[in-house]
Design a protein around this motif. Sequence first.
Motif, PDB file in Angstrom:
ATOM      1  N   VAL A  24       0.831  -1.200   0.000  1.00 46.04           N
ATOM      2  CA  VAL A  24       0.000   0.000   0.000  1.00 46.04           C
ATOM      3  C   VAL A  24       0.867   1.252   0.000  1.00 46.04           C
ATOM      4  CG1 VAL A  24      -1.655   1.348   1.329  1.00 46.04           C
ATOM      5  CG2 VAL A  24      -1.982  -1.121   1.079  1.00 46.04           C
ATOM      6  N   ALA A  25       1.910   1.241   0.844  1.00 44.34           N
ATOM      7  CA  ALA A  25       2.807   2.397   0.912  1.00 44.34           C
ATOM      8  C   ALA A  25       3.486   2.637  -0.421  1.00 44.34           C
ATOM      9  CB  ALA A  25       3.847   2.168   2.005  1.00 44.34           C
ATOM     10  N   LYS A  26       3.891   1.547  -1.071  1.00 47.61           N
ATOM     11  CA  LYS A  26       4.556   1.667  -2.364  1.00 47.61           C
ATOM     12  C   LYS A  26       3.617   2.247  -3.396  1.00 47.61           C
ATOM     13  CE  LYS A  26       7.252  -1.059  -5.665  1.00 47.61           C
ATOM     14  NZ  LYS A  26       7.743  -2.417  -5.983  1.00 47.61           N
ATOM     15  N   ALA A  27       2.369   1.766  -3.424  1.00 44.10           N
ATOM     16  CA  ALA A  27       1.397   2.277  -4.385  1.00 44.10           C
ATOM     17  C   ALA A  27       1.087   3.742  -4.114  1.00 44.10           C
ATOM     18  CB  ALA A  27       0.121   1.437  -4.331  1.00 44.10           C
ATOM     19  N   GLN A  28       0.999   4.116  -2.819  1.00 48.19           N
ATOM     20  CA  GLN A  28       0.719   5.494  -2.476  1.00 48.19           C
ATOM     21  C   GLN A  28       1.886   6.394  -2.857  1.00 48.19           C
ATOM     22  OE1 GLN A  28      -0.251   5.148   1.687  1.00 48.19           O
ATOM     23  NE2 GLN A  28      -2.446   4.925   1.284  1.00 48.19           N
ATOM     24  N   ALA A  29       3.110   5.863  -2.815  1.00 50.89           N
ATOM     25  CA  ALA A  29       4.286   6.666  -3.134  1.00 50.89           C
ATOM     26  C   ALA A  29       4.441   6.878  -4.627  1.00 50.89           C
ATOM     27  CB  ALA A  29       5.534   5.992  -2.570  1.00 50.89           C
ATOM     28  N   TYR A  30       3.982   5.938  -5.432  1.00 50.01           N
ATOM     29  CA  TYR A  30       4.144   6.024  -6.883  1.00 50.01           C
ATOM     30  C   TYR A  30       3.247   7.099  -7.463  1.00 50.01           C
ATOM     31  CZ  TYR A  30       3.674   4.848 -11.820  1.00 50.01           C
ATOM     32  OH  TYR A  30       3.644   4.917 -13.183  1.00 50.01           O
ATOM     33  N   PRO A  31       3.775   7.909  -8.357  1.00 54.01           N
ATOM     34  CA  PRO A  31       5.170   7.995  -8.792  1.00 54.01           C
ATOM     35  C   PRO A  31       5.937   9.048  -7.989  1.00 54.01           C
ATOM     36  CG  PRO A  31       3.787   9.286 -10.246  1.00 54.01           C
ATOM     37  CD  PRO A  31       2.872   8.697  -9.207  1.00 54.01           C
ATOM     38  N   GLY A 258       3.058  -1.618 -20.475  1.00 50.29           N
ATOM     39  CA  GLY A 258       4.441  -1.411 -20.067  1.00 50.29           C
ATOM     40  C   GLY A 258       5.187  -2.723 -20.191  1.00 50.29           C
ATOM     41  N   PRO A 259       6.457  -2.733 -19.802  1.00 52.31           N
ATOM     42  CA  PRO A 259       7.212  -3.985 -19.862  1.00 52.31           C
ATOM     43  C   PRO A 259       6.662  -5.012 -18.876  1.00 52.31           C
ATOM     44  CG  PRO A 259       8.454  -2.294 -18.712  1.00 52.31           C
ATOM     45  CD  PRO A 259       7.262  -1.610 -19.291  1.00 52.31           C
ATOM     46  N   LYS A 260       6.940  -6.274 -19.154  1.00 54.39           N
ATOM     47  CA  LYS A 260       6.482  -7.360 -18.296  1.00 54.39           C
ATOM     48  C   LYS A 260       6.988  -7.180 -16.865  1.00 54.39           C
ATOM     49  CE  LYS A 260       6.605 -12.434 -18.085  1.00 54.39           C
ATOM     50  NZ  LYS A 260       7.166 -13.652 -18.724  1.00 54.39           N
ATOM     51  N   ASN A 261       6.161  -7.565 -15.907  1.00 55.14           N
ATOM     52  CA  ASN A 261       6.512  -7.615 -14.482  1.00 55.14           C
ATOM     53  C   ASN A 261       6.466  -6.274 -13.774  1.00 55.14           C
ATOM     54  OD1 ASN A 261       6.919 -10.426 -14.491  1.00 55.14           O
ATOM     55  ND2 ASN A 261       9.041 -10.193 -15.153  1.00 55.14           N
ATOM     56  N   ILE A 262       5.697  -5.303 -14.287  1.00 53.06           N
ATOM     57  CA  ILE A 262       5.428  -4.114 -13.482  1.00 53.06           C
ATOM     58  C   ILE A 262       4.636  -4.561 -12.255  1.00 53.06           C
ATOM     59  CG2 ILE A 262       4.129  -1.945 -13.380  1.00 53.06           C
ATOM     60  CD1 ILE A 262       4.750  -1.489 -16.277  1.00 53.06           C
ATOM     61  N   PRO A 263       5.002  -4.093 -11.057  1.00 53.52           N
ATOM     62  CA  PRO A 263       4.274  -4.518  -9.851  1.00 53.52           C
ATOM     63  C   PRO A 263       2.773  -4.293  -9.973  1.00 53.52           C
ATOM     64  CG  PRO A 263       6.274  -3.356  -9.246  1.00 53.52           C
ATOM     65  CD  PRO A 263       6.137  -3.217 -10.741  1.00 53.52           C
ATOM     66  N   GLY A 264       2.024  -5.254  -9.469  1.00 52.19           N
ATOM     67  CA  GLY A 264       0.576  -5.209  -9.591  1.00 52.19           C
ATOM     68  C   GLY A 264      -0.058  -4.002  -8.943  1.00 52.19           C
ATOM     69  N   ILE A 267       0.222  -1.111 -11.368  1.00 53.87           N
ATOM     70  CA  ILE A 267      -0.746  -1.305 -12.448  1.00 53.87           C
ATOM     71  C   ILE A 267      -2.148  -0.931 -11.977  1.00 53.87           C
ATOM     72  CG2 ILE A 267      -1.908  -3.046 -13.871  1.00 53.87           C
ATOM     73  CD1 ILE A 267       0.776  -4.473 -14.121  1.00 53.87           C
ATOM     74  N   GLU A 268      -2.465  -1.297 -10.740  1.00 51.33           N
ATOM     75  CA  GLU A 268      -3.786  -0.988 -10.187  1.00 51.33           C
ATOM     76  C   GLU A 268      -4.012   0.512 -10.111  1.00 51.33           C
ATOM     77  OE1 GLU A 268      -6.384  -1.786  -6.098  1.00 51.33           O
ATOM     78  OE2 GLU A 268      -4.471  -2.819  -6.411  1.00 51.33           O
ATOM     79  N   GLU A 273      -6.784   5.276 -12.369  1.00 50.85           N
ATOM     80  CA  GLU A 273      -6.755   6.672 -12.771  1.00 50.85           C
ATOM     81  C   GLU A 273      -7.080   6.862 -14.246  1.00 50.85           C
ATOM     82  OE1 GLU A 273      -6.794   9.019 -10.777  1.00 50.85           O
ATOM     83  OE2 GLU A 273      -6.221   7.977  -8.952  1.00 50.85           O
ATOM     84  N   ILE A 274      -6.630   5.947 -15.099  1.00 50.92           N
ATOM     85  CA  ILE A 274      -6.961   6.050 -16.521  1.00 50.92           C
ATOM     86  C   ILE A 274      -8.448   5.829 -16.736  1.00 50.92           C
ATOM     87  CG2 ILE A 274      -6.621   4.971 -18.785  1.00 50.92           C
ATOM     88  CD1 ILE A 274      -3.679   4.425 -17.828  1.00 50.92           C
ATOM     89  N   ASN A 275      -9.021   4.866 -16.033  1.00 53.73           N
ATOM     90  CA  ASN A 275     -10.464   4.646 -16.142  1.00 53.73           C
ATOM     91  C   ASN A 275     -11.247   5.847 -15.629  1.00 53.73           C
ATOM     92  OD1 ASN A 275     -10.238   2.149 -17.345  1.00 53.73           O
ATOM     93  ND2 ASN A 275     -10.469   0.988 -15.448  1.00 53.73           N
ATOM     94  N   ALA A 276     -10.712   6.527 -14.598  1.00 51.29           N
ATOM     95  CA  ALA A 276     -11.343   7.757 -14.110  1.00 51.29           C
ATOM     96  C   ALA A 276     -11.288   8.850 -15.176  1.00 51.29           C
ATOM     97  CB  ALA A 276     -10.656   8.226 -12.825  1.00 51.29           C
ATOM     98  N   SER A 277     -10.184   8.903 -15.896  1.00 48.34           N
ATOM     99  CA  SER A 277     -10.071   9.875 -16.990  1.00 48.34           C
ATOM    100  C   SER A 277     -11.111   9.593 -18.070  1.00 48.34           C
ATOM    101  CB  SER A 277      -8.661   9.816 -17.581  1.00 48.34           C
ATOM    102  OG  SER A 277      -8.514  10.733 -18.641  1.00 48.34           O
TER     103      SER A 277
END
Length: 325
Positions: A24-31, A258-264, A267-268, A273-277
Amino acid sequence: MELPRRDLLRLAVGAAALPAISRVAKAQAYPTRPVRIIVTFAAGASNDLHGRLHGQWLSERLGQPFIVENRPGGGGNLGAAEAIRSRPDGYTLFLLSTSHAINASLYEKLPYDIVRDISPIASLFQANYVMVVNPTLPVRSVPEFIAYAKANAGKINMGSQGVGSIGHLAGELFKSMAGIDMVHVPYRSVALALAEVISGQMQVQFATSTDSIPQIRGGQVRALAVSSATRSSAVPDVPAMPEDLPDYVFESWVGFAGPKNIPGDIIEVLNREINASLARPEIKAKYDDLGLRVHSVSPGDFGSLIATETEKWAKVIKFAGIKPL
């Protein structure tokens, strides 16, 4: 000294929660730094406009620049290869389209596998192609065109934006299902081919809705059918192809990957955010006017579409005898 059972249980629960908290922390930090969006075609092309449109939204929502970089060449292969070779950390994305699914069979040697080597992120839209003819051609419907083509075998010229292009394969699919013959004449762009249909040098073209709708509305070309399963709100009086040629359905598509193996978790975030757009009323109105249908799906569903389309166009290329480049 042994800890009480209650404390041991508390520690165990806390330890199990650490990976989830970390994600969760990682997702919140990205990008935490700028993100590249590689567009595999030139600036000003359709994909470039969509990359910038949604890239601006992502910048505003996620607090870091999402910068479009144009990497044209090789029918979209050069930019795709660069993106797929990049680190799978979510900081290099690219716009993936029907062209890349076609290229998997059209090009003999590619440095990547478009199904195996990517992380599907989000689909943007599906687009109609429109079967248009010169208004002087004595046909006003798909059945009339098929009858005319059979009576004039080898005399119908079909324009497209190049050998193995989406418009070319849409026409080849039509030929195979209608049982007719047409002479394919490749041009360097949709617009150039469309100009030849307008002038009467070409009799027919399967053109993008974005490029052809202004000419349809202006009476410069006659639309016989849209390629989707249902009619388009942009040209509601034009029949859908399956009304006259059952099972013919063709829609091009564009999405983020993106390239294979982007953390899930990354991606989430991007998918959400793209779907929100895409859910913005102004985006839907803009896409409707262009004959584009918003296509908000999960990363898994987008991946399934890519795999299905890659297999579908491999069969069309083989049937049409189009040689790998």
